[in-house]
Design an enzyme around this catalytic site. Structure first.
Site, PDB file in Angstrom:
ATOM      1  N   ASP A   1      -2.948  -7.606  -1.725  1.00  0.00           N
ATOM      2  CA  ASP A   1      -3.671  -6.688  -0.852  1.00  0.00           C
ATOM      3  C   ASP A   1      -5.159  -7.035  -0.771  1.00  0.00           C
ATOM      4  O   ASP A   1      -5.903  -6.403  -0.033  1.00  0.00           O
ATOM      5  CB  ASP A   1      -3.493  -5.244  -1.336  1.00  0.00           C
ATOM      6  CG  ASP A   1      -3.943  -4.220  -0.305  1.00  0.00           C
ATOM      7  OD1 ASP A   1      -3.959  -4.564   0.888  1.00  0.00           O
ATOM      8  OD2 ASP A   1      -4.271  -3.079  -0.682  1.00  0.00           O
TER       9      ASP A   1
ATOM     10  N   LYS B   1       0.829  -1.200   0.000  1.00  0.00           N
ATOM     11  CA  LYS B   1       0.000   0.000   0.000  1.00  0.00           C
ATOM     12  C   LYS B   1       0.868   1.257   0.000  1.00  0.00           C
ATOM     13  O   LYS B   1       2.030   1.214   0.403  1.00  0.00           O
ATOM     14  CB  LYS B   1      -0.878   0.023   1.254  1.00  0.00           C
ATOM     15  CG  LYS B   1      -1.919  -1.067   1.356  1.00  0.00           C
ATOM     16  CD  LYS B   1      -2.654  -0.948   2.691  1.00  0.00           C
ATOM     17  CE  LYS B   1      -3.742  -1.995   2.830  1.00  0.00           C
ATOM     18  NZ  LYS B   1      -4.872  -1.763   1.913  1.00  0.00           N
TER      19      LYS B   1
ATOM     20  N   ARG C   1     -10.270 -11.465   2.023  1.00  0.00           N
ATOM     21  CA  ARG C   1     -11.167 -12.494   1.492  1.00  0.00           C
ATOM     22  C   ARG C   1     -10.530 -13.880   1.538  1.00  0.00           C
ATOM     23  O   ARG C   1     -11.238 -14.890   1.595  1.00  0.00           O
ATOM     24  CB  ARG C   1     -11.607 -12.124   0.080  1.00  0.00           C
ATOM     25  CG  ARG C   1     -10.509 -12.084  -0.956  1.00  0.00           C
ATOM     26  CD  ARG C   1     -10.915 -11.310  -2.200  1.00  0.00           C
ATOM     27  NE  ARG C   1     -11.074  -9.892  -1.900  1.00  0.00           N
ATOM     28  CZ  ARG C   1     -11.526  -8.995  -2.778  1.00  0.00           C
ATOM     29  NH1 ARG C   1     -11.842  -9.367  -4.014  1.00  0.00           N
ATOM     30  NH2 ARG C   1     -11.656  -7.729  -2.440  1.00  0.00           N
TER      31      ARG C   1
ATOM     32  N   GLU D   1      -6.237  -9.592   0.711  1.00  0.00           N
ATOM     33  CA  GLU D   1      -5.930 -10.700   1.620  1.00  0.00           C
ATOM     34  C   GLU D   1      -7.085 -11.074   2.534  1.00  0.00           C
ATOM     35  O   GLU D   1      -7.201 -12.221   2.969  1.00  0.00           O
ATOM     36  CB  GLU D   1      -4.699 -10.357   2.463  1.00  0.00           C
ATOM     37  CG  GLU D   1      -4.927  -9.510   3.698  1.00  0.00           C
ATOM     38  CD  GLU D   1      -5.545  -8.145   3.419  1.00  0.00           C
ATOM     39  OE1 GLU D   1      -6.341  -7.685   4.265  1.00  0.00           O
ATOM     40  OE2 GLU D   1      -5.250  -7.534   2.381  1.00  0.00           O
TER      41      GLU D   1
ATOM     42  N   ASP E   1      -7.611  -3.203  10.557  1.00  0.00           N
ATOM     43  CA  ASP E   1      -8.080  -4.195   9.596  1.00  0.00           C
ATOM     44  C   ASP E   1      -8.534  -5.485  10.271  1.00  0.00           C
ATOM     45  O   ASP E   1      -8.913  -6.433   9.598  1.00  0.00           O
ATOM     46  CB  ASP E   1      -6.996  -4.499   8.556  1.00  0.00           C
ATOM     47  CG  ASP E   1      -7.560  -4.797   7.189  1.00  0.00           C
ATOM     48  OD1 ASP E   1      -8.748  -4.499   6.952  1.00  0.00           O
ATOM     49  OD2 ASP E   1      -6.832  -5.360   6.348  1.00  0.00           O
TER      50      ASP E   1
END
Length: 523
Positions: free
Chosen positions: A367, A297, A371, A369, A308
């Site tokens: 990114d 990112k 799911r 990740e 997150d």
């Protein structure tokens, strides 16, 4: 790290005679034309509950508040020194907006007002709330809202400052809520419930706000497991060896780039007597920090990626509230946890991962990740057996683009999405159902695997929907499910407002608890 606590109790003493540091009353704005008996347009109207306070001021209270700048706008708080007119040294008038026609203020208006008032009164150890509470069938919902708002508005993360902060006032330690009858069993039950649910929300906020170097997957798993055991929940923690042996390819792939190995925490609540026979599964994304991995990112704002794991925090906290409330339905929580880091052992774009249910996934963006770990958690939940599955995660920036920072996106079984929407409306955690179009799924076809993790051409159109489409692949046909994307609502980066303070919000703990209670009652 635990935030300072706030206690809550009921009182039926005359608010003008309460021995507290501040008394909170409600005021409505009046912008339309008024007749001779109700005052000119633009004047304030005191809400019910403030009658004895107004009498002590000889009818000059609204006039004085107006001189101090009060407008009655929602969430506005104006403080007034009482100079001995009532027992409390301070009256705080909180705005409730226009007076509702023939009804009490909506629960969310009361929730935000109570939160704003308690937050504004930091530094006052003991505060009483004399806000309008109806005396009809709406009374429990209104009292619940006031109680929740007070407890959540009084939240402050303990933080890490090493020097005294002279301007920093301590949160309100004790809140009294004025009601007609403090001994009423229904009112007492609402206070007990509010303490359990708001306590869970506060713990969820603490977990989200903790610095990411202090809350990596093993320590997060330990914290959740310890709290769950104390609450009487069943606890199972799978470490990296158990995850590898069990075939949790998604969790292992995301976690393999970090020296802090991944975990899967399973929490189980079983009601006495077996309950209704229905089974609810809750799944929450627990990425304790998300750098994006190899698909790294930008640096700007990356520090907020400590949030997150807000989905896992919400599920873990909701399970604690469920243990306290004891609904008549079996509930199991699944918290997959990993830290998404770039290193020589990270998973890569182009990798093909075998997931827990055997499906092969082509990785195109490391990114995406969340799911990956959720898919394994969902597959395990379906294998264990569930009638309803609610999953929540800070999954996509597309949710913020589509619905903003306050409204969650909901995808899944149509009927269950509507139930989530209704639960959000009831709790003040709005959610909006979104579709899962066939063309979005077609765009995720892979040349080499069963499905690509994102659009195969890296097209970001329908970005939020891609997440839902991917997760659908791991839900068995017999399970009704809903994916709740809280990328915006899970973390508040702006200034405090209502009962939201800066940082973790605890969304959607209250929605999940409401849904579980709804299933227990209505199936």
């Amino acid at each position: 790290m635990t935030s300072p606590s706030t206690t809550l109790s009921l009182v039926d003493t005359d608010p003008a005679e309460l021995a507290v540091d501040a008394i909170v009353i409600g005021v409505h704005s009046q912008t339309g034309e008024r007749d001779a008996t109700s005052g000119p347009a633009g004047t304030l109207l005191l809400a019910s509950g403030a009658e004895s306070i107004a009498a002590a001021f000889d009818g000059k209270l609204t006039e004085t508040l107006a001189l101090l700048g009060a407008t009655g706008g929602p969430g506005e708080v104006i403080k007034l020194a009482t100079l001995g007119t009532v027992t409390a040294p301070v009256v705080a008038a909180v705005g409730l907006g226009p007076e509702p026609t023939g009804a009490a203020p909506a629960p969310e208006i009361l929730r935000r007002a109570a939160g704003a008032a308690v937050r504004a009164l930091a530094g006052a150890p003991r505060v009483a709330l004399a806000l309008p509470l109806p005396d009809d069938a709406d009374a429990p919902a209104a009292l619940r809202a006031v109680a929740e708002g007070a407890l959540l508005g009084g939240y402050r993360f303990a933080g890490y400052k090493t020097k005294p902060q002279p301007a920093r006032r301590e949160p309100v330690a004790e809140v009294l809520v004025a009601v007609p009858d403090a001994a009423d069993p229904t009112a007492q039950a609402e206070i007990t419930r509010a303490q359990a649910v708001a306590g869970a929300v506060r713990l969820s906020r603490d977990w989200v706000n903790t610095a990411p170097n202090e809350l990596r997957p093993p320590s997060f798993a330990d914290a959740v497991a310890a709290a769950a055991r104390d609450a009487g929940l069943g606890v199972e923690v799978l470490d990296e060896a158990a995850l590898a042996a069990g075939g949790y390819g998604g969790i292992m792939a995301v976690g393999q780039g970090s020296e802090a190995p991944p975990r899967l925490v399973k929490l189980t609540y079983t009601p006495e007597g077996g309950g209704s026979g229905k089974r609810v599964a809750l799944v929450g994304k627990g990425i304790t920090f998300d750098t994006g991995g190899i698909s790294i990112k930008p640096a700007q704002g990356m520090w907020e990626m400590k949030s997150d794991m807000a989905g896992a925090a919400a599920v873990g906290a909701a399970m604690l509230a469920i243990a306290a409330l004891k609904p008549a339905v079996t509930v199991t929580g699944y918290l997959p946890m990993a830290e998404n880091m770039p290193s020589g052992t990270s998973y890569r774009p182009g990798d093909v991962i075998t997931m827990y249910n055997g499906k092969k996934v082509e990785v195109l963006n490391t990114d995406a990740e969340g799911r990956m770990i959720l898919a394994d958690g969902i597959a395990r939940a379906c294998e264990d057996g569930a009638d309803y599955l609610f999953e929540t995660s800070t999954l996509t920036g597309g949710q913020v683009i589509a619905l903003g920072k306050k409204i969650a996106g909901v995808m899944g079984t149509a009927e269950l999405c509507e139930r989530v929407k209704a639960a959000g409306e009831a709790t003040g955690e709005p959610a909006w159902p979104m579709p899962l179009p066939d063309d979005v799924r077609k765009g995720m076809d892979s040349d080499v695997a069963d499905i690509s993790q994102v659009n195969a051409g890296m097209d970001r159109a329908g970005h939020m929907l891609q997440g839902g489409v991917f997760l659908r692949e791991f839900v068995t046909d017999d399970v009704a499910w809903a994916h709740i994307d809280i990328a915006g609502p899970g973390y508040h980066s702006g200034e405090a407002t209502g009962y939201w303070t800066k940082g973790g919000t605890g969304v959607p703990v209250r929605t999940l608890v409401h849904l579980v209670e709804d299933v227990a009652t209505n199936g």
